[in-house]
Motif scaffolding. Structure first.
Motif, PDB file in Angstrom:
ATOM      1  N   VAL A  23       1.041  -1.362   0.028  1.00  0.00           N
ATOM      2  CA  VAL A  23      -0.037  -0.058   0.051  1.00  0.00           C
ATOM      3  C   VAL A  23       0.899   1.149  -0.217  1.00  0.00           C
ATOM      4  N   LYS A  24       1.767   1.250   0.774  1.00  0.00           N
ATOM      5  CA  LYS A  24       2.659   2.538   0.915  1.00  0.00           C
ATOM      6  C   LYS A  24       3.957   2.621   0.204  1.00  0.00           C
ATOM      7  N   GLY A  25       4.325   1.358  -0.363  1.00  0.00           N
ATOM      8  CA  GLY A  25       5.564   1.178  -1.343  1.00  0.00           C
ATOM      9  C   GLY A  25       6.626   1.249  -0.194  1.00  0.00           C
ATOM     10  N   ILE A  26       7.790   2.140  -0.441  1.00  0.00           N
ATOM     11  CA  ILE A  26       8.909   2.414   0.193  1.00  0.00           C
ATOM     12  C   ILE A  26       8.982   3.510   0.853  1.00  0.00           C
ATOM     13  N   LEU A  27       7.935   3.894   1.313  1.00  0.00           N
ATOM     14  CA  LEU A  27       7.659   5.194   2.079  1.00  0.00           C
ATOM     15  C   LEU A  27       8.539   5.094   3.471  1.00  0.00           C
ATOM     16  N   ALA A  28       8.417   3.921   4.228  1.00  0.00           N
ATOM     17  CA  ALA A  28       9.005   3.674   5.302  1.00  0.00           C
ATOM     18  C   ALA A  28      10.623   3.707   5.147  1.00  0.00           C
ATOM     19  N   GLN A  29      11.312   3.780   4.233  1.00  0.00           N
ATOM     20  CA  GLN A  29      12.470   3.633   3.989  1.00  0.00           C
ATOM     21  C   GLN A  29      13.136   4.938   3.976  1.00  0.00           C
ATOM     22  N   ILE A  30      12.208   6.136   3.489  1.00  0.00           N
ATOM     23  CA  ILE A  30      12.588   7.357   3.230  1.00  0.00           C
ATOM     24  C   ILE A  30      12.823   7.936   4.634  1.00  0.00           C
ATOM     25  N   PRO A  31      13.678   8.866   4.953  1.00  0.00           N
ATOM     26  CA  PRO A  31      13.973   9.630   6.347  1.00  0.00           C
ATOM     27  C   PRO A  31      12.736  10.518   6.244  1.00  0.00           C
ATOM     28  N   GLN A  56       2.123  14.928  -6.448  1.00  0.00           N
ATOM     29  CA  GLN A  56       3.576  14.038  -6.537  1.00  0.00           C
ATOM     30  C   GLN A  56       4.583  14.826  -6.592  1.00  0.00           C
ATOM     31  N   VAL A  57       5.774  14.486  -5.860  1.00  0.00           N
ATOM     32  CA  VAL A  57       7.041  15.258  -5.670  1.00  0.00           C
ATOM     33  C   VAL A  57       7.926  13.993  -6.138  1.00  0.00           C
ATOM     34  N   ASP A  58       8.914  14.705  -6.920  1.00  0.00           N
ATOM     35  CA  ASP A  58      10.094  13.772  -7.086  1.00  0.00           C
ATOM     36  C   ASP A  58      11.451  14.186  -6.178  1.00  0.00           C
ATOM     37  N   LEU A  59      12.033  13.368  -5.371  1.00  0.00           N
ATOM     38  CA  LEU A  59      13.229  13.684  -4.635  1.00  0.00           C
ATOM     39  C   LEU A  59      14.222  12.703  -4.827  1.00  0.00           C
ATOM     40  N   GLN A  60      15.562  13.133  -4.712  1.00  0.00           N
ATOM     41  CA  GLN A  60      16.660  12.268  -4.747  1.00  0.00           C
ATOM     42  C   GLN A  60      17.106  11.875  -3.328  1.00  0.00           C
ATOM     43  N   VAL A  61      16.773  10.447  -2.905  1.00  0.00           N
ATOM     44  CA  VAL A  61      16.860  10.067  -1.803  1.00  0.00           C
ATOM     45  C   VAL A  61      18.560   9.114  -1.904  1.00  0.00           C
ATOM     46  N   PRO A  62      19.435   9.219  -0.829  1.00  0.00           N
ATOM     47  CA  PRO A  62      20.491   8.486  -0.902  1.00  0.00           C
ATOM     48  C   PRO A  62      20.298   7.393  -0.890  1.00  0.00           C
ATOM     49  N   GLY A  65      17.880   6.285  -4.654  1.00  0.00           N
ATOM     50  CA  GLY A  65      17.868   6.914  -5.928  1.00  0.00           C
ATOM     51  C   GLY A  65      16.644   7.801  -6.184  1.00  0.00           C
ATOM     52  N   LEU A  66      16.110   8.097  -7.288  1.00  0.00           N
ATOM     53  CA  LEU A  66      15.149   9.291  -7.583  1.00  0.00           C
ATOM     54  C   LEU A  66      13.956   8.333  -7.143  1.00  0.00           C
ATOM     55  N   VAL A  67      13.061   9.185  -6.182  1.00  0.00           N
ATOM     56  CA  VAL A  67      11.904   8.502  -5.629  1.00  0.00           C
ATOM     57  C   VAL A  67      10.701   9.369  -5.837  1.00  0.00           C
ATOM     58  N   ARG A  68       9.476   8.825  -6.229  1.00  0.00           N
ATOM     59  CA  ARG A  68       8.217   9.809  -6.244  1.00  0.00           C
ATOM     60  C   ARG A  68       7.575   9.532  -5.200  1.00  0.00           C
ATOM     61  N   ILE A  69       7.100  10.683  -4.418  1.00  0.00           N
ATOM     62  CA  ILE A  69       6.214  10.622  -3.344  1.00  0.00           C
ATOM     63  C   ILE A  69       5.034  11.331  -3.464  1.00  0.00           C
ATOM     64  N   ALA A  94      11.225   6.144  -9.246  1.00  0.00           N
ATOM     65  CA  ALA A  94      10.720   6.917 -10.375  1.00  0.00           C
ATOM     66  C   ALA A  94      12.129   7.059 -11.419  1.00  0.00           C
ATOM     67  N   GLN A  95      11.805   7.171 -12.712  1.00  0.00           N
ATOM     68  CA  GLN A  95      12.729   7.348 -13.624  1.00  0.00           C
ATOM     69  C   GLN A  95      12.770   8.893 -13.896  1.00  0.00           C
ATOM     70  N   SER A  96      13.682   9.229 -14.399  1.00  0.00           N
ATOM     71  CA  SER A  96      13.729  10.649 -14.633  1.00  0.00           C
ATOM     72  C   SER A  96      13.304  11.154 -15.571  1.00  0.00           C
ATOM     73  N   ASP A  97      12.840  10.335 -16.431  1.00  0.00           N
ATOM     74  CA  ASP A  97      11.917  10.895 -17.774  1.00  0.00           C
ATOM     75  C   ASP A  97      10.518  10.565 -17.537  1.00  0.00           C
ATOM     76  N   ASP A  98      10.112  10.061 -16.374  1.00  0.00           N
ATOM     77  CA  ASP A  98       8.550   9.665 -16.262  1.00  0.00           C
ATOM     78  C   ASP A  98       7.884  11.212 -15.814  1.00  0.00           C
ATOM     79  N   PRO A  99       6.678  11.163 -16.528  1.00  0.00           N
ATOM     80  CA  PRO A  99       5.975  12.521 -16.426  1.00  0.00           C
ATOM     81  C   PRO A  99       5.421  12.324 -14.942  1.00  0.00           C
ATOM     82  N   ILE A 100       5.184  13.390 -14.354  1.00  0.00           N
ATOM     83  CA  ILE A 100       4.534  13.893 -12.723  1.00  0.00           C
ATOM     84  C   ILE A 100       3.116  13.581 -13.055  1.00  0.00           C
TER      85      ILE A 100
END
Length: 100
Positions: A23-31, A56-62, A65-69, A94-100
């Motif tokens: 349901v939440k994807g990788i949300l628990a792994q993001i600080p 939706q917001v794209d962030l670079q997470v160490p 990689g690129l994550v869409r929240i 998320a891929q850098s070329d994916d539309p938001i």
């Protein structure tokens, strides 16, 4: 006495892989500070367009990689007042070329 045993539910198929909630994807792994940074990119919740309930917001997470929240506009009531806020509901890679 002693500490109770805590059993974590593992949603992944591989042993040792990070758990991915369906349901939440990788949300628990993001600080939390990075989620807060993403939330600051959104318009204020009280002045936001109520017709568009998700953003939706794209962030670079160490390490990830690129994550869409995905944030959802939510509200709660306290007596006669209603307060609006953005709540993070889902995150995925998320891929850098994916539309938001």
């Amino acid at each position: 006495m002693g500490n109770p045993v805590i059993r974590l539910q593992d949603f992944s198929a591989r042993v040792g892989a990070p758990a991915i909630d369906p349901v939440k994807g990788i949300l628990a792994q993001i600080p939390g500070d990075l989620i807060s940074t993403g939330r600051q990119q959104l318009p204020p919740a009280n002045s936001a367009d109520k017709a568009q309930l998700t953003r939706q917001v794209d962030l670079q997470v160490p390490g990830l990689g690129l994550v869409r929240i995905t944030f959802e506009l939510s509200s709660y009531r306290h007596y006669r007042q209603q307060f609006w806020y953005w709540a993070a509901r889902h995150a995925g890679t998320a891929q850098s070329d994916d539309p938001i």
